[in-house]
Scaffold this active site. Sequence first.
Site, PDB file in Angstrom:
ATOM      1  N   ASN A   1      24.490  46.263  47.865  1.00  0.00           N
ATOM      2  CA  ASN A   1      24.729  44.551  48.658  1.00  0.00           C
ATOM      3  C   ASN A   1      25.844  44.385  48.322  1.00  0.00           C
ATOM      4  O   ASN A   1      26.445  43.400  49.345  1.00  0.00           O
ATOM      5  CB  ASN A   1      23.575  43.532  47.794  1.00  0.00           C
ATOM      6  CG  ASN A   1      24.327  42.493  47.923  1.00  0.00           C
ATOM      7  OD1 ASN A   1      24.241  41.990  48.828  1.00  0.00           O
ATOM      8  ND2 ASN A   1      25.081  41.810  47.113  1.00  0.00           N
TER       9      ASN A   1
ATOM     10  N   LEU B   1      41.443  42.055  65.919  1.00  0.00           N
ATOM     11  CA  LEU B   1      42.582  43.265  65.779  1.00  0.00           C
ATOM     12  C   LEU B   1      43.631  42.661  65.768  1.00  0.00           C
ATOM     13  O   LEU B   1      44.351  43.435  65.779  1.00  0.00           O
ATOM     14  CB  LEU B   1      41.620  44.535  66.942  1.00  0.00           C
ATOM     15  CG  LEU B   1      41.950  45.952  66.784  1.00  0.00           C
ATOM     16  CD1 LEU B   1      41.849  45.140  65.223  1.00  0.00           C
ATOM     17  CD2 LEU B   1      41.366  46.288  67.216  1.00  0.00           C
ATOM     18  N   ALA B   2      44.108  42.085  67.055  1.00  0.00           N
ATOM     19  CA  ALA B   2      45.464  41.616  67.424  1.00  0.00           C
ATOM     20  C   ALA B   2      46.512  41.500  66.108  1.00  0.00           C
ATOM     21  O   ALA B   2      46.957  41.401  65.933  1.00  0.00           O
ATOM     22  CB  ALA B   2      45.696  40.331  68.206  1.00  0.00           C
TER      23      ALA B   2
ATOM     24  N   ASN C   1      31.031  41.975  66.631  1.00  0.00           N
ATOM     25  CA  ASN C   1      31.487  40.153  66.047  1.00  0.00           C
ATOM     26  C   ASN C   1      33.010  40.459  66.105  1.00  0.00           C
ATOM     27  O   ASN C   1      33.307  40.621  65.085  1.00  0.00           O
ATOM     28  CB  ASN C   1      30.889  39.735  64.870  1.00  0.00           C
ATOM     29  CG  ASN C   1      30.367  38.239  64.875  1.00  0.00           C
ATOM     30  OD1 ASN C   1      30.712  38.094  65.921  1.00  0.00           O
ATOM     31  ND2 ASN C   1      30.639  37.730  63.762  1.00  0.00           N
TER      32      ASN C   1
ATOM     33  N   TYR D   1      34.530  44.957  59.717  1.00  0.00           N
ATOM     34  CA  TYR D   1      33.306  44.379  58.903  1.00  0.00           C
ATOM     35  C   TYR D   1      32.351  45.685  59.749  1.00  0.00           C
ATOM     36  O   TYR D   1      31.879  46.055  58.779  1.00  0.00           O
ATOM     37  CB  TYR D   1      33.594  43.485  58.730  1.00  0.00           C
ATOM     38  CG  TYR D   1      32.310  42.257  58.247  1.00  0.00           C
ATOM     39  CD1 TYR D   1      31.501  42.400  56.514  1.00  0.00           C
ATOM     40  CD2 TYR D   1      31.374  42.316  58.848  1.00  0.00           C
ATOM     41  CE1 TYR D   1      30.945  42.126  56.297  1.00  0.00           C
ATOM     42  CE2 TYR D   1      29.481  42.151  58.128  1.00  0.00           C
ATOM     43  CZ  TYR D   1      29.558  41.608  57.072  1.00  0.00           C
ATOM     44  OH  TYR D   1      28.441  41.204  56.367  1.00  0.00           O
TER      45      TYR D   1
END
Lengths: 467, 414
Positions: free
Chosen positions: A305, A314-315, A367, A373
């Site tokens: 977990n 991302l920039a 996302n 992530y």
Amino acid sequence: MSILEKIYTSPIGRTLAPKVGLNEPPKLRRGRTMPTGAVLLAELDGGGLARQVLEALGVETAEPLLDLPEHRTPDDRGRPQPPRYPTKAGAVVVDATGLREIAQLEGIRQVLRPLMRGLESSGRVIILASDASAVTGLEAKAVAQAIDGINRTVGKELRAGATANLVFVREGTTADDLTSTLLFLLQGRSAFVSGQTWRVGPAKAGDRPGGDYRSDRPFEGRVVVVTGAARGIGAAIARTFARDGAKVVALDVPAAGDALSKVANELRGTALQLDITSPEAGVRIAAHVAQVHGADAKIWAIVHNAGILRDRLLANLDEKSWAQVLEVNLAAEMRMNEALLDTTLPGGLGEQARIIGIASTSGVAGNKGQTNYAASKAGVMGLVWAEADELADRAVTVNAVAPGFIETDMTASIPFVQREVFRRTNSLQQGGQPVDVAETIAWLSDPASGGVNGQVVRVCGQNLVGA
Amino acid sequence: MAVRNAVIVGGNRIPFVKAGGKYAQASNVDMLTATIDGLVARFGLAGEKLDEVVAGAVLKHSRDFNLTREAVLGSALDPHTPACDLAQACATGLEAVTYLANKIRLGQADVGIAGGVDSASDAPIVVSEPLRRALLKANRARTLPDRLKAFASVRPADLAPVPPGVVEPRTGLSMGESQALTTAKWGISREAQDELSARSHQRLAAAWDAGFFDDLVTPYLGVTRDGILRPDTSVAALGKLRSVFGGADATMTAGNSTALSDGAAVVLIADEDEARRRNWPVLARVVDTQVAATDYVTGNEDLLLAGARAIPELLERNGLTLADFDAVEVHEAFASTVLATLAALEQDGHGTVDVDKLNVHGSSLAAGHPFAATGGRIVASLAKVLSEKGPGSRGLISVCAAGGQAVATILEAV
């Protein structure tokens, strides 16, 4: 709490909200509780497996009403209406395992139409169908996938906390392989799982629950390791396993040791302060298990977990935030599994065992701000599929859950409006509770769930994202 | 009667912090309870009845007359677990370990917890002696006039509260002032003190970085590392501090003296057979202990050098010399306490201690010194060090205490 949130939660706000379409979300049935109303069994052409499963579970069933032209009655304007249930039904199990032809899909329509307004709050639609791999012919394979489309749509149309889920049954699956799954779906434990489809097959040799198995306390005497157990979803997972009889090893980073020891003591388990990215993490876990539970003790289940977020577009994302997330959320899990799967390691995973990963709807759908992530969580799914294949000869199952919006301290910090949007953009119109994720993990870890392997099950209330 | 082996199984402490800091609102009972609970969680003892828990505090409120029992009742342990309070100033923790180990060796207990706690933040404040007597007299009085009369002798100055002092009642000197006499007498240089202090910080920081404390410390109130620790300190940085004790050519500074601190530490001790039956780690055996005292009141001897008396007695009884130890822990009340203790031992022909074996993971200068918690901290850490070195490795502990006392203990890995 922001001003908007204060207004929204005030008595005036509560009165006004429904007028602008923000209804109070339904309160979900949770825990090991069965539906109040009747459990209906709709055995369609060529079915029969569901009846065996429900009989094995000791669940009494009733016949559903069918929407046939001759059963319809006109309403006050003379329009024909489907038959009505005198009292609302609790659940319907649709046994579609024998359907092979497009025309036979009509049988599902006949059963479900009267139920769309005839199910109680937190009612259940459970469909069993044969997996495409278990049928021959183009039409039969197309029919299987058609049922998936029915399920996903029914989930979206149901109201008042009712859910719809589809279980594809593989070749050779017996009633014993399905009992834990059907019990989970009928009970309140599956409250926040809706619109989902997964596969159940025959359990591997040696993967049956022992003689002392009790479905209401499935983990009695078994050691379960939960990482990231100091708070939030991890603590709920630990509590759920302890409720169901497990000896819990609650693991978290040393810095969380304060909260961790409280969880462990509350559950009469043990706390292990450990950084899971340490190369010897797996060995340290095994050593702890052997020390606390004896040299012959083995881990029944490990729940990976622990996870971190380092959200950036991302920039703006540098190599540090990239690596940390992949290391904690994915690489550590892979290393620990490898170490713990060594059967010669005292305190490692048993011959028969369960491995659970935590994916995420971000991993399924992507996302914004979460490249790192999403990579780690999609990676968990890949790992689960690959490990399930690799462990084909051993009575070990590997599965994952993919939580959607869950009410935790972490999500409570999201700005109110955004949070309310996240909450409501799913079929159940609310956020899930940590226990919903925990219950799903406990079902996947059940000794009777040997037939559930290599699956990623979303616990998201049928979130619109990635659905 | 056959004497059994008492072994150190593990330990737990909360990070130590400077007085008046993050634990300022925490009481001794709070800190001791949290520390016991951390140990309980690590070993899965929730709901279990232990044979005894023994601990103490130096700065203690009168309401805490049953401090340890109250901590047990607040913890996750079975409420049938009995508890005992014990005190010997800064040696309280080590004496608690001795008390419990002896009971285990004699078969009066199988498993127990020993340790200590101190809060210099939450120290009791006392009223002046004339006011205290007046209050007691007023309490005994039966009429209002008598009650008022009881306060007649109280002067305005008597109303000021009396804060707790770390002052020796018989010499009127504080610990620092007393140690300054010792420092001058033994000619301990500023450089040597600063060097020892810098090493303590560097070693403790390295131990934290290496994860040595992962299974010895449970965070508390958001604190995850020792608050006094300065990983980047150096002899040069310490050399810039001005001296605080000992007048004109003084060498003792805040950098080479321990800070007033808050914290708690406990140790899990068991009969060796019981520990093995439970598959617990058997880190080290408690071999022997010696307590000693000096004649410091006359000024003939030093307040904090009783270790130089306790250690030789202990070594002789066990047929050992300083060279027989793989690790030596001398509590760093002040850097010069350690240096003077070693100098005294050397002068008496006991040889010296190699710097590589002395306080290997740092000590009180870097970690802090919540008085009664220091013994538990040292015992748990040393037991782990010895266990890592392997069976047969030996460790020596010396902790000095107020009143010119000290306790020395030998541990041995099994």
